[in-house]
Design a protein around this motif. Sequence first.
Motif, PDB file in Angstrom:
ATOM      1  N   PHE A 136       6.115 -28.438  23.614  1.00  0.00           N
ATOM      2  CA  PHE A 136       7.312 -27.747  23.097  1.00  0.00           C
ATOM      3  C   PHE A 136       6.925 -26.327  22.696  1.00  0.00           C
ATOM      4  CE2 PHE A 136       5.481 -30.695  19.909  1.00  0.00           C
ATOM      5  CZ  PHE A 136       4.833 -29.754  19.110  1.00  0.00           C
ATOM      6  N   PRO A 137       7.890 -25.397  22.723  1.00  0.00           N
ATOM      7  CA  PRO A 137       7.572 -24.060  22.204  1.00  0.00           C
ATOM      8  C   PRO A 137       7.543 -24.112  20.679  1.00  0.00           C
ATOM      9  CG  PRO A 137       9.881 -24.182  22.899  1.00  0.00           C
ATOM     10  CD  PRO A 137       9.275 -25.514  23.213  1.00  0.00           C
ATOM     11  N   LEU A 138       6.641 -23.364  20.071  1.00  0.00           N
ATOM     12  CA  LEU A 138       6.616 -23.319  18.604  1.00  0.00           C
ATOM     13  C   LEU A 138       7.880 -22.640  18.099  1.00  0.00           C
ATOM     14  CD1 LEU A 138       2.915 -22.252  17.829  1.00  0.00           C
ATOM     15  CD2 LEU A 138       3.930 -24.541  17.654  1.00  0.00           C
ATOM     16  N   THR A 139       8.334 -23.062  16.945  1.00  0.00           N
ATOM     17  CA  THR A 139       9.464 -22.359  16.331  1.00  0.00           C
ATOM     18  C   THR A 139       8.967 -21.006  15.817  1.00  0.00           C
ATOM     19  OG1 THR A 139       9.032 -23.253  14.137  1.00  0.00           O
ATOM     20  CG2 THR A 139      10.486 -24.527  15.562  1.00  0.00           C
ATOM     21  N   GLN A 145       6.900 -21.486  12.751  1.00  0.00           N
ATOM     22  CA  GLN A 145       5.536 -21.946  13.032  1.00  0.00           C
ATOM     23  C   GLN A 145       4.657 -20.792  13.509  1.00  0.00           C
ATOM     24  OE1 GLN A 145       6.844 -25.113  15.725  1.00  0.00           O
ATOM     25  NE2 GLN A 145       5.679 -26.624  14.528  1.00  0.00           N
ATOM     26  N   ASP A 193       9.015 -28.368   5.013  1.00  0.00           N
ATOM     27  CA  ASP A 193       9.765 -29.590   4.822  1.00  0.00           C
ATOM     28  C   ASP A 193       9.257 -30.661   5.793  1.00  0.00           C
ATOM     29  OD1 ASP A 193      11.697 -31.069   3.614  1.00  0.00           O
ATOM     30  OD2 ASP A 193      13.283 -29.589   3.947  1.00  0.00           O
ATOM     31  N   VAL A 194       9.548 -31.915   5.477  1.00  0.00           N
ATOM     32  CA  VAL A 194       9.152 -32.985   6.399  1.00  0.00           C
ATOM     33  C   VAL A 194       9.721 -32.703   7.780  1.00  0.00           C
ATOM     34  CG1 VAL A 194       8.698 -34.987   4.971  1.00  0.00           C
ATOM     35  CG2 VAL A 194      11.042 -34.277   5.331  1.00  0.00           C
ATOM     36  N   GLY A 195       8.868 -32.848   8.786  1.00  0.00           N
ATOM     37  CA  GLY A 195       9.321 -32.657  10.153  1.00  0.00           C
ATOM     38  C   GLY A 195       9.321 -31.219  10.630  1.00  0.00           C
ATOM     39  N   SER A 196       8.843 -30.308   9.793  1.00  0.00           N
ATOM     40  CA  SER A 196       8.875 -28.896  10.189  1.00  0.00           C
ATOM     41  C   SER A 196       7.748 -28.567  11.164  1.00  0.00           C
ATOM     42  CB  SER A 196       8.806 -27.986   8.959  1.00  0.00           C
ATOM     43  OG  SER A 196       7.623 -28.236   8.245  1.00  0.00           O
ATOM     44  N   GLY A 197       6.842 -29.514  11.372  1.00  0.00           N
ATOM     45  CA  GLY A 197       5.801 -29.298  12.374  1.00  0.00           C
ATOM     46  C   GLY A 197       4.529 -28.678  11.827  1.00  0.00           C
ATOM     47  N   LYS A 198       4.117 -29.134  10.677  1.00  0.00           N
ATOM     48  CA  LYS A 198       2.891 -28.604  10.082  1.00  0.00           C
ATOM     49  C   LYS A 198       1.659 -29.018  10.887  1.00  0.00           C
ATOM     50  CE  LYS A 198       3.865 -30.408   6.054  1.00  0.00           C
ATOM     51  NZ  LYS A 198       5.285 -30.791   6.279  1.00  0.00           N
ATOM     52  N   THR A 199       1.715 -30.241  11.428  1.00  0.00           N
ATOM     53  CA  THR A 199       0.530 -30.737  12.129  1.00  0.00           C
ATOM     54  C   THR A 199       0.199 -29.873  13.347  1.00  0.00           C
ATOM     55  OG1 THR A 199       1.393 -32.892  11.507  1.00  0.00           O
ATOM     56  CG2 THR A 199      -0.588 -32.879  12.827  1.00  0.00           C
ATOM     57  N   PRO A 249      12.293 -27.685  13.967  1.00  0.00           N
ATOM     58  CA  PRO A 249      12.432 -27.598  15.426  1.00  0.00           C
ATOM     59  C   PRO A 249      13.879 -27.894  15.816  1.00  0.00           C
ATOM     60  CG  PRO A 249      10.497 -28.878  14.864  1.00  0.00           C
ATOM     61  CD  PRO A 249      11.217 -28.605  13.584  1.00  0.00           C
ATOM     62  N   ARG A 301      17.152 -31.377  15.831  1.00  0.00           N
ATOM     63  CA  ARG A 301      16.964 -32.478  14.878  1.00  0.00           C
ATOM     64  C   ARG A 301      18.311 -32.941  14.341  1.00  0.00           C
ATOM     65  NH1 ARG A 301      11.597 -32.145  13.062  1.00  0.00           N
ATOM     66  NH2 ARG A 301      10.571 -32.496  15.031  1.00  0.00           N
TER      67      ARG A 301
HETATM   68  P1  ADP Z   1       5.393 -32.439   9.298  1.00  0.00           P
HETATM   69  O1  ADP Z   1       5.619 -31.011   8.979  1.00  0.00           O
HETATM   70  O2  ADP Z   1       6.313 -33.339   8.547  1.00  0.00           O
HETATM   71  O3  ADP Z   1       3.954 -32.841   9.199  1.00  0.00           O
HETATM   72  P2  ADP Z   1       4.961 -32.992  12.049  1.00  0.00           P
HETATM   73  O4  ADP Z   1       3.913 -32.008  12.256  1.00  0.00           O
HETATM   74  O5  ADP Z   1       4.565 -34.419  11.900  1.00  0.00           O
HETATM   75  O6  ADP Z   1       5.830 -32.586  10.804  1.00  0.00           O
HETATM   76  O7  ADP Z   1       6.020 -32.832  13.201  1.00  0.00           O
HETATM   77  C1  ADP Z   1       7.110 -33.690  13.317  1.00  0.00           C
HETATM   78  C2  ADP Z   1       7.461 -33.902  14.784  1.00  0.00           C
HETATM   79  O8  ADP Z   1       7.968 -32.722  15.341  1.00  0.00           O
HETATM   80  C3  ADP Z   1       6.284 -34.304  15.627  1.00  0.00           C
HETATM   81  O9  ADP Z   1       6.683 -35.319  16.474  1.00  0.00           O
HETATM   82  C4  ADP Z   1       5.933 -33.024  16.389  1.00  0.00           C
HETATM   83  O10 ADP Z   1       5.331 -33.292  17.623  1.00  0.00           O
HETATM   84  C5  ADP Z   1       7.280 -32.377  16.543  1.00  0.00           C
HETATM   85  N1  ADP Z   1       7.246 -30.909  16.648  1.00  0.00           N
HETATM   86  C6  ADP Z   1       6.428 -30.075  15.964  1.00  0.00           C
HETATM   87  N2  ADP Z   1       6.716 -28.797  16.295  1.00  0.00           N
HETATM   88  C7  ADP Z   1       7.741 -28.814  17.167  1.00  0.00           C
HETATM   89  C8  ADP Z   1       8.476 -27.809  17.862  1.00  0.00           C
HETATM   90  N3  ADP Z   1       8.219 -26.517  17.703  1.00  0.00           N
HETATM   91  N4  ADP Z   1       9.453 -28.224  18.689  1.00  0.00           N
HETATM   92  C9  ADP Z   1       9.725 -29.527  18.850  1.00  0.00           C
HETATM   93  N5  ADP Z   1       9.079 -30.523  18.242  1.00  0.00           N
HETATM   94  C10 ADP Z   1       8.084 -30.176  17.391  1.00  0.00           C
END
Ligand code: ADP
Length: 677
Positions: A252-255, A258, A282-288, A433, A436
């Motif tokens: 996926f492209p980074l937001t 991000q 926030d949860v799901g914001s893609g920190k990992t 992202p 959602r």
């Molecule tokens: P958190 O910030 O809660 O740790 P995660 O890093 O677990 O969030 O990411 C949540 C989900 O979103 C994962 O499945 C991840 O692959 C997905 N994700 C992360 N960045 C993006 C993005 N830019 N576009 C789409 N999906 C993304």
Amino acid sequence: MPKDIRYLKGVGEKRAELFRKKGIKTVEDLLYYFPRSHEDRSETKEIADCVESETVCLSVTVFSPVRETRVRKNLLISSMVVSDQTGALNVVWYNNRYVKGQFMTGDEYILYGKITRNRGKLEMLNPVYEKKGKERFTGKIVPLYPLTEGLTQKILQSSMELAIKEAGRLEEYIPAEIRNKYHIAELNYAMKNIHFPEDFESYNIARERFVFEELLILQLALSGHKDENTSRESVKFEDILCVRDFVKTLPFPLTNAQKKVLNEILNDCKSGKMMNRLVQGDVGSGKTAVAAAAIYTAVKNGHQAAMMAPTEILALQHAQTLGEFFKDTGINVVMLTGSMRAKEKRLAYDMIATGAADVVVGTHAIIQDEVTFFELGLVVADEQHRFGVEQRARLAAKGNNPHMLIMSATPIPRTLALILYGDLDISVIDELPPGRKTVKTYAVGEKMRKRVFAFLEKNVNEGMQAYVVCPLIAETEKSDLQNAEALAEKLQAIFPNFRVGLMHGRMKAKLKDEVMNEFVNGSIQILVSTTVIEVGVNVPNANIMIIENAERFGLSQLHQLRGRVGRGKEQAFCILLAHGNNEITKKRMETMCISNDGFYISEQDLQIRGPGDFFGTRQHGLPEMKIANLFEDRDILALSQLAAKDIMEEDASLESDKYIRLRKRCEKITSEDIVMN
Ligand code: ADP
Ligand code: MG
């Protein structure tokens, strides 16, 4: 020596025990037990001026002493008639065996109580009474204290009055120059007026003083815990543009958010100075994904990276996620957790020490002494509020001041961030992202339970999974634990066709992992749990979360919990079962239903709940505030921050005589209280 509370007049061993339960051991502790509000009993009214439902002070003469009437077995009514120049009034007590025989005709009393109407006539209900000329808690503004079992208002009020007298002149904590500069009242004046104010203005002045004091001490205590290595030299990542190769491989492209945060991180790593950065998202914001990009860059620059998670399950998930991200990059990810067998551990140690492991993902096991790194350049700590300062420092010591990246999914208001992270740079991923779906949230009462369960059944029958969360509060842990257990049993009985699992904090880590794995692979459909599921585990097939006694949770915590669902393609639902219908609960639940924005929610939480609130501060790892309200008192907070800076610049270790008393107070706030930093 501070005087033990049991030597205070009227406080024996038994009462001292009750005080101790509230954390009050010395007379000074008692003085710092502040009133929750005050009652204005300063004005005396005349009987003729009394109106229904007012609470008033009267100066009266007893006309006819108390007579008792037993109406039913459990209802005793005591009444007497009193008078002043303007009229007579009936005074009534319910189930009070003590008032009979207390009053003689002609005695003069001050009464303070509520006027009610009974069969058309006004009367006074359950008044406080004091003999005229011997008034202590009438005829003035009187403090009302938070009560606790066995300690009545009267006991607290008179103990406090005595304590103020007996304590005599208190020695000031805050030097005069600081007080003058920031217009803060002196301790003795403030102590008297916080409890027994002359008027409400004096009370406000006194309160400001203690808010300032509390926040100042907090700041000073925190600065004592802060890392001193912010300006240290660290490894330099020469080539940060290589990150583009990694970003290209992402599905996926980074937001934009991000990208922005990743830039901030990599610029730090390139600078030669040690990075100390907190990423909030926030949860799901893609920190990992952001962390993975930073780790990739570290490895491509010839360093090792470590990623720490608070639980084994989470470590495992991170290892899997990173393994997936790095599958075509030649980067080698190794796990290290406490539950691994000795042989596996030794193998991991070897790989880490020789540099064969590029990335180590694990729990606290990473900071054990046995672990030596070949060339550690970056440490990522996930959900860091579970890590203490010491642990961070130990990790830092394992490398040549490796860069530190701390990730938090607990969005916190700016005021709190300033207190907690004065030493950290903060990045915020303030965008989710695209695409959602928000979790649909409903707050319902007990009478909706049947429908909630029917909804649950329908979804599970369609192949979805659900979490049911119970609160667990320290003091009543046992009974709450039974709640979770009992609820799991009950649900299993209601839904014999589903498998109901149970998870709570008292279970061994290994068992927890087993249960979680069964939930992840779908063999458990309904997981009853305490808040141990709060952090980070990803089960996309779970789309329903039911939260029992939702009113007992902090809003940020509810938001965090809610983040466990809504990770898959199906619409997700969060159902808050809230008990009690008070305004605050209603407002809080409403906030959850209308907003999915963690920052907004935590601001609201601070605002809606008052000072001394367990969750508002505790969930952020701060000690409980006795008097300050971090939202409403932000002006005083700003002043206390300036004062703390003044003091730190002058005498950072608070060694001089001037600050020694402040230092002692800071030392009382133990590092345990401040879990977050
Ligand atoms: P958190 O910030 O809660 O740790 P995660 O890093 O677990 O969030 O990411 C949540 C989900 O979103 C994962 O499945 C991840 O692959 C997905 N994700 C992360 N960045 C993006 C993005 N830019 N576009 C789409 N999906 C993304
Ligand atoms: Mg995460």
